[in-house]
Every structure is written in C-alpha cells, then in structure tokens.
Design a protein around this motif. Structure first.
Motif, PDB file in Angstrom:
ATOM      1  N   MET A   1      -9.918  -5.803  -7.887  1.00 32.11           N
ATOM      2  CA  MET A   1     -10.067  -6.491  -6.892  1.00 32.11           C
ATOM      3  C   MET A   1      -8.927  -6.122  -5.316  1.00 32.11           C
ATOM      4  SD  MET A   1     -13.138  -7.236  -5.062  1.00 32.11           S
ATOM      5  CE  MET A   1     -12.609  -8.414  -4.511  1.00 32.11           C
ATOM      6  N   VAL A   2      -7.606  -6.603  -5.814  1.00 36.92           N
ATOM      7  CA  VAL A   2      -6.788  -6.095  -5.267  1.00 36.92           C
ATOM      8  C   VAL A   2      -6.449  -5.207  -4.846  1.00 36.92           C
ATOM      9  CG1 VAL A   2      -3.711  -5.929  -5.730  1.00 36.92           C
ATOM     10  CG2 VAL A   2      -4.875  -7.848  -6.936  1.00 36.92           C
ATOM     11  N   LEU A   3      -6.990  -3.843  -6.137  1.00 35.19           N
ATOM     12  CA  LEU A   3      -7.438  -2.296  -4.879  1.00 35.19           C
ATOM     13  C   LEU A   3      -7.791  -2.125  -3.887  1.00 35.19           C
ATOM     14  CD1 LEU A   3      -7.406  -0.771  -8.740  1.00 35.19           C
ATOM     15  CD2 LEU A   3      -4.967  -1.028  -6.587  1.00 35.19           C
ATOM     16  N   ASN A   4      -9.305  -3.515  -4.228  1.00 35.91           N
ATOM     17  CA  ASN A   4     -10.020  -3.157  -3.114  1.00 35.91           C
ATOM     18  C   ASN A   4      -9.199  -3.293  -2.162  1.00 35.91           C
ATOM     19  OD1 ASN A   4     -12.294  -2.780  -1.987  1.00 35.91           O
ATOM     20  ND2 ASN A   4     -13.255  -4.806  -2.752  1.00 35.91           N
ATOM     21  N   PHE A   5      -8.640  -4.631  -2.253  1.00 37.33           N
ATOM     22  CA  PHE A   5      -8.181  -4.953  -0.990  1.00 37.33           C
ATOM     23  C   PHE A   5      -7.456  -3.607  -0.163  1.00 37.33           C
ATOM     24  CE2 PHE A   5      -7.973  -9.539  -2.728  1.00 37.33           C
ATOM     25  CZ  PHE A   5      -9.858 -10.226  -2.200  1.00 37.33           C
ATOM     26  N   LEU A   6      -6.651  -3.113  -1.249  1.00 31.85           N
ATOM     27  CA  LEU A   6      -4.995  -2.306  -0.696  1.00 31.85           C
ATOM     28  C   LEU A   6      -6.202  -1.024  -0.016  1.00 31.85           C
ATOM     29  CD1 LEU A   6      -3.223  -2.690  -4.102  1.00 31.85           C
ATOM     30  CD2 LEU A   6      -3.063  -3.458  -1.277  1.00 31.85           C
ATOM     31  N   ASN A   7      -7.513  -0.615  -0.527  1.00 24.98           N
ATOM     32  CA  ASN A   7      -8.553   0.544  -0.523  1.00 24.98           C
ATOM     33  C   ASN A   7      -9.265  -0.161   1.110  1.00 24.98           C
ATOM     34  OD1 ASN A   7      -7.498   2.248  -1.920  1.00 24.98           O
ATOM     35  ND2 ASN A   7      -8.927   1.625  -3.276  1.00 24.98           N
ATOM     36  N   GLY A   8      -8.255  -1.595   1.500  1.00 24.22           N
ATOM     37  CA  GLY A   8      -9.591  -1.908   2.688  1.00 24.22           C
ATOM     38  C   GLY A   8     -11.749  -2.063   2.313  1.00 24.22           C
ATOM     39  N   GLY A   9     -11.530  -2.501   1.010  1.00 23.95           N
ATOM     40  CA  GLY A   9     -13.273  -2.563   0.869  1.00 23.95           C
ATOM     41  C   GLY A   9     -13.807  -3.867   0.933  1.00 23.95           C
ATOM     42  N   ALA A  10     -12.686  -4.758   0.740  1.00 24.94           N
ATOM     43  CA  ALA A  10     -13.608  -6.190   0.804  1.00 24.94           C
ATOM     44  C   ALA A  10     -13.900  -7.162   1.653  1.00 24.94           C
ATOM     45  CB  ALA A  10     -12.527  -6.927  -0.591  1.00 24.94           C
ATOM     46  N   ALA A  11     -14.327  -8.648   1.291  1.00 21.26           N
ATOM     47  CA  ALA A  11     -15.230  -9.134   2.503  1.00 21.26           C
ATOM     48  C   ALA A  11     -14.018  -9.013   3.913  1.00 21.26           C
ATOM     49  CB  ALA A  11     -15.181 -10.554   2.371  1.00 21.26           C
ATOM     50  N   ILE A  12     -12.771  -9.510   2.878  1.00 20.81           N
ATOM     51  CA  ILE A  12     -11.471 -10.421   3.673  1.00 20.81           C
ATOM     52  C   ILE A  12     -11.084  -9.289   4.932  1.00 20.81           C
ATOM     53  CG2 ILE A  12     -10.218  -9.998   1.871  1.00 20.81           C
ATOM     54  CD1 ILE A  12     -10.041 -12.744   4.853  1.00 20.81           C
ATOM     55  N   ASN A  13     -11.124  -7.546   4.283  1.00 20.61           N
ATOM     56  CA  ASN A  13     -10.494  -6.559   4.480  1.00 20.61           C
ATOM     57  C   ASN A  13     -11.698  -6.817   6.389  1.00 20.61           C
ATOM     58  OD1 ASN A  13     -10.174  -5.471   1.536  1.00 20.61           O
ATOM     59  ND2 ASN A  13      -8.247  -5.206   3.062  1.00 20.61           N
ATOM     60  N   VAL A  14     -13.250  -6.817   6.465  1.00 20.67           N
ATOM     61  CA  VAL A  14     -13.675  -6.173   7.068  1.00 20.67           C
ATOM     62  C   VAL A  14     -13.550  -7.515   8.421  1.00 20.67           C
ATOM     63  CG1 VAL A  14     -16.118  -5.730   7.704  1.00 20.67           C
ATOM     64  CG2 VAL A  14     -15.084  -5.582   5.546  1.00 20.67           C
ATOM     65  N   PHE A  15     -13.366  -8.968   7.638  1.00 20.70           N
ATOM     66  CA  PHE A  15     -13.236  -9.875   8.972  1.00 20.70           C
ATOM     67  C   PHE A  15     -11.667  -9.576   9.327  1.00 20.70           C
ATOM     68  CE2 PHE A  15     -16.115 -12.071   5.712  1.00 20.70           C
ATOM     69  CZ  PHE A  15     -17.754 -11.467   6.514  1.00 20.70           C
ATOM     70  N   CYS A  16     -11.005  -9.384   8.627  1.00 22.19           N
ATOM     71  CA  CYS A  16      -9.237  -9.306   9.179  1.00 22.19           C
ATOM     72  C   CYS A  16      -9.750  -7.471  10.451  1.00 22.19           C
ATOM     73  CB  CYS A  16      -8.878  -8.938   8.261  1.00 22.19           C
ATOM     74  SG  CYS A  16      -7.965 -10.436   7.344  1.00 22.19           S
ATOM     75  N   ARG A  17     -10.454  -6.587  10.347  1.00 25.06           N
ATOM     76  CA  ARG A  17     -10.073  -6.065  11.145  1.00 25.06           C
ATOM     77  C   ARG A  17     -11.205  -6.019  12.351  1.00 25.06           C
ATOM     78  NH1 ARG A  17     -11.133  -2.438   5.954  1.00 25.06           N
ATOM     79  NH2 ARG A  17     -13.472  -2.800   6.593  1.00 25.06           N
TER      80      ARG A  17
ATOM     81  N   SER B   1      -1.525  -7.417 -15.000  1.00 18.01           N
ATOM     82  CA  SER B   1      -1.886  -5.733 -15.247  1.00 18.01           C
ATOM     83  C   SER B   1      -0.625  -5.689 -14.037  1.00 18.01           C
ATOM     84  CB  SER B   1      -3.406  -5.506 -14.490  1.00 18.01           C
ATOM     85  OG  SER B   1      -4.226  -5.566 -15.486  1.00 18.01           O
ATOM     86  N   ASP B   2      -0.067  -3.877 -14.363  1.00 18.21           N
ATOM     87  CA  ASP B   2       0.665  -3.208 -13.006  1.00 18.21           C
ATOM     88  C   ASP B   2      -0.833  -2.765 -12.014  1.00 18.21           C
ATOM     89  OD1 ASP B   2       2.873  -3.475 -15.297  1.00 18.21           O
ATOM     90  OD2 ASP B   2       1.940  -2.160 -16.079  1.00 18.21           O
ATOM     91  N   LEU B   3       0.354  -2.572 -11.520  1.00 14.80           N
ATOM     92  CA  LEU B   3      -0.184  -2.984  -9.651  1.00 14.80           C
ATOM     93  C   LEU B   3       0.447  -2.027  -9.522  1.00 14.80           C
ATOM     94  CD1 LEU B   3      -0.916  -5.806  -8.424  1.00 14.80           C
ATOM     95  CD2 LEU B   3      -2.693  -4.376  -9.623  1.00 14.80           C
ATOM     96  N   PRO B   4      -0.026  -0.742  -8.201  1.00 11.23           N
ATOM     97  CA  PRO B   4       0.875   0.638  -8.022  1.00 11.23           C
ATOM     98  C   PRO B   4       1.471  -0.109  -6.643  1.00 11.23           C
ATOM     99  CG  PRO B   4      -1.889   0.896  -7.215  1.00 11.23           C
ATOM    100  CD  PRO B   4      -1.588  -0.478  -8.154  1.00 11.23           C
ATOM    101  N   GLU B   5       2.106   0.424  -6.052  1.00 10.82           N
ATOM    102  CA  GLU B   5       3.090   0.807  -5.112  1.00 10.82           C
ATOM    103  C   GLU B   5       1.889   0.827  -3.788  1.00 10.82           C
ATOM    104  OE1 GLU B   5       6.654   2.819  -4.630  1.00 10.82           O
ATOM    105  OE2 GLU B   5       7.394   1.872  -6.144  1.00 10.82           O
ATOM    106  N   HIS B   6       1.792   0.630  -2.493  1.00  5.56           N
ATOM    107  CA  HIS B   6       1.677   0.177  -1.949  1.00  5.56           C
ATOM    108  C   HIS B   6       1.541  -0.488  -0.361  1.00  5.56           C
ATOM    109  CE1 HIS B   6      -2.134  -0.347   1.778  1.00  5.56           C
ATOM    110  NE2 HIS B   6      -2.514   0.453   0.376  1.00  5.56           N
ATOM    111  N   PRO B   7       2.498  -0.181   0.922  1.00  6.77           N
ATOM    112  CA  PRO B   7       2.462  -0.826   1.485  1.00  6.77           C
ATOM    113  C   PRO B   7       1.870  -2.466   1.959  1.00  6.77           C
ATOM    114  CG  PRO B   7       1.093   1.064   2.512  1.00  6.77           C
ATOM    115  CD  PRO B   7       1.262   1.677   1.531  1.00  6.77           C
TER     116      PRO B   7
END
Length: 344
Positions: free
Chosen positions: A80-96, A111-117
């Motif tokens: 789900m963290v990756l989903n947030f970073l990719n802009g696909g979660a509900a919170i992304n939609v509502f924030c946009r 787990s390890d997470l990738p670097e992301h701005p």
C-alpha cells in the motif's frame, strides 16, 4: 516538552461578533461557524488563511499481526505504501481533488522501501514487537518517534503550510488503537474492538480474545506514554508527536478516524490543550470511534461510514474547512449589505 499556545477572550469575542453579524440568522451555518472561530483563534486573526494544506501518511508494521488479528498479511503494508507513491490509493485521489499535498513517512515498515521524492525515511525499526508477550516499543523508541514525527511537521511548516492532516497505514493497527482507547478512556475492550480491515464475526472474537490476553499481560500504570509503548505502533507514536508539534506551531490539525484519534487520545492525555487546534473531520464506521469522540466531547463534521484510514476523512472534509474560512472572510455583514436586523 511542548509549549501549547492558548487563546485570549478578547479575540474570541471579536471573532464571534464577526460571525454573528454576517447576513444570516444566528448560528445558521452550524458547525462551519465553530470551525471558523477555531481557525481564527489558532491563527490569532480576524481574517485567517489556509495555506498549503498537507497530508502526512505514516506507515508502520505491527508484531501482533503474527498472532492472527488481521485477515491481511503484513506484506500489504509496503504494497500500500507503493500504491500511495504511485498515486493509486483513495487518499491520493481525494488529495488531488482538493489540492492537498501528500507525502508518506516510513515510521517502521518491516520491508525495504524504494527511494521516492514523496517518501521520507524516519524508520525506527522494522516493525514493533508483539505486545502479546512484550512491550511493542521501548520507551526510547517512543521518544524517538515523537521527535521524528515532530521533525516532519516542522519541515512541512517551513514550507508555509498551516493546516495539516495525518493518515496511517499499518496492518494490525486497529488492534493497537483499540488497546490504547481501552486503557486511556476506560471503555470496556469489547466495545473498542471492531472489524478492522474486514474481519467476520469469528475473526472479531479471535481478535478480542488475543487483545484481552495482551491487556492482561501488561498491568495499567495509568501513564499514557507507557501505554503507548506497550500497545502502540511506530506510525501511531509518530502521529502523536506530530500532532503536538503542529499545535505548538499554531497549525490547524485535521483529525481522521479511529487510528489517528487513538494517537490523539495519547496526545490529549499528555496535553489536553491540543484539542484547541483540532477539527474532527468524520466519525469512522469502526465501532470504537464514536466512543473516542464522546470521550473527547467533540463533534465530527461528517459521518459517511468510512473505515479506510489513510487520512481519507480529512481529505474529503477539507472543502468544508475551506468553506468555513471563506464565509468568515468574504460573506457580507448586515451593515455591509444594508440589511435590517430586528435591533435596527
């Protein structure tokens, strides 16, 4: 640790008079008037402004998941963290939709997470311990979480933000929230435990049994920080510290649902004045949230049967907060509009 700002009676009276003399019957805008008053008091201004609204989603894993309190595996948290970073979660939609800047904070994902701005690494450890047998966190980890949560808020505030909301992601965190609620409010545990991410009746009973065992294994010393260490999560602890720092910085704090409010319960137990800076955006469908709101004696803006977390209620309710400030600043008074009142 925290210096909470208090408001003065003169400004309260001036703001209330400004609200009451708008071209409307007294109290006709209901809770919008309460929000307008609160924002004006926080900003110490008769013309408050909402600048650069921001959502921080804190993510962390919970050792109690290995005991079977959730129908979802721990792997869902980083997914789900990756989903947030990719802009696909509900919170992304509502924030946009509402022009809210969204960032994610790794508080303690297993787990390890990738670097992301949009991802900020504040990881304390890769998940908490299982509080069925030991404290979830050490006292030092709680202290570190408070500091790191506050640092994230300071960073955002330096960018000009004065209104902030906090979301969360962490499989198993409704269990932590239920135990925190039980210990702080005194509400029986059976009324604090709900379906979380979708448990059936059998699953809820199993979850309740596990949490009852955990509670029995950790005597209550009525110390909110000890309670947080025993049952909390890194993301909940960071949100608690973040809320207190936001209040110290005189920011408007928008409160989400069950998990976020459990963090606020701890913050409130430490510094009751933090409520002066909070607007409660909605009542969650998670069964215990109503009891939390009643305990704090607060009224939420919405009741939409949400039980998603992520800060979703904050993002959906934000336009109402913006409307409160808009009417205070832009709506004509009776004198401005030349409208007669009963006193004329």
């Amino acid at each position: 640790m925290f210096s909470i700002f208090r408001t003065d009676k003169r400004l309260t009276a001036e703001l209330q008079a400004k609200i009451d003399t708008k071209t409307k019957p007294l109290g006709a805008l209901g809770q919008l008037e309460d929000v307008a008053l609160k924002v004006g008091l926080i900003q110490q201004s008769l013309e408050p402004v909402l600048n650069k609204p921001h959502m921080l989603v804190f993510a962390g894993d919970h050792g109690i998941v290995e005991e079977g309190v959730s129908p979802f595996p721990q792997e869902v948290t980083p997914q789900m963290v990756l989903n947030f970073l990719n802009g696909g979660a509900a919170i992304n939609v509502f924030c946009r939709q509402n022009n809210i800047n969204l960032e994610v904070v790794n508080a303690g994902v297993a787990s390890d997470l990738p670097e992301h701005p949009k991802l900020f690494d504040a990881c304390i450890a890769k998940g908490t311990q299982s509080y069925l047998t030991k404290a979830a966190m050490t006292d030092e980890q709680v202290k570190s979480a408070f500091i790191r949560g506050g640092e994230q808020v300071k960073r955002v505030a330096k960018g000009g933000c004065n209104v902030i909301g906090f979301g969360e992601m962490g499989i198993g965190n409704t269990s932590s929230a239920a135990l925190l609620m039980h210990r702080i409010t005194g509400v029986p545990l059976v009324e604090c435990v709900g379906r979380g991410t979708g448990l059936d009746e059998k699953g809820v009973l199993k979850k309740l049994s596990i949490l009852q065992q955990a509670a029995a294994n950790h005597p209550d010393d009525h110390n909110p920080l000890h309670t947080l260490a025993r049952f909390g999560g890194f993301e909940i602890a960071m949100i608690c510290g973040a809320m207190l720092k936001a209040a110290e910085l005189k920011m408007l704090v928008l409160i989400d649902g069950f998990i976020a409010t459990s963090a606020l319960l701890v913050a409130h137990a430490l510094y009751p004045e933090v409520l002066d800076y909070c607007v409660f955006t909605h009542q969650s469908d998670e069964s215990g949230h109503r009891h939390m709101l009643n305990y704090l004696n607060v009224q939420p803006l919405l009741q939409l049967d949400l039980r998603l977390g992520e800060g979703s209620g904050v993002a959906v309710a934000y336009p109402l907060v913006a409307s409160s400030v808009a009417f205070l600043n832009e709506m004509a008074s009776f004198a401005d509009a030349g409208v007669s009142t009963d006193e004329d």
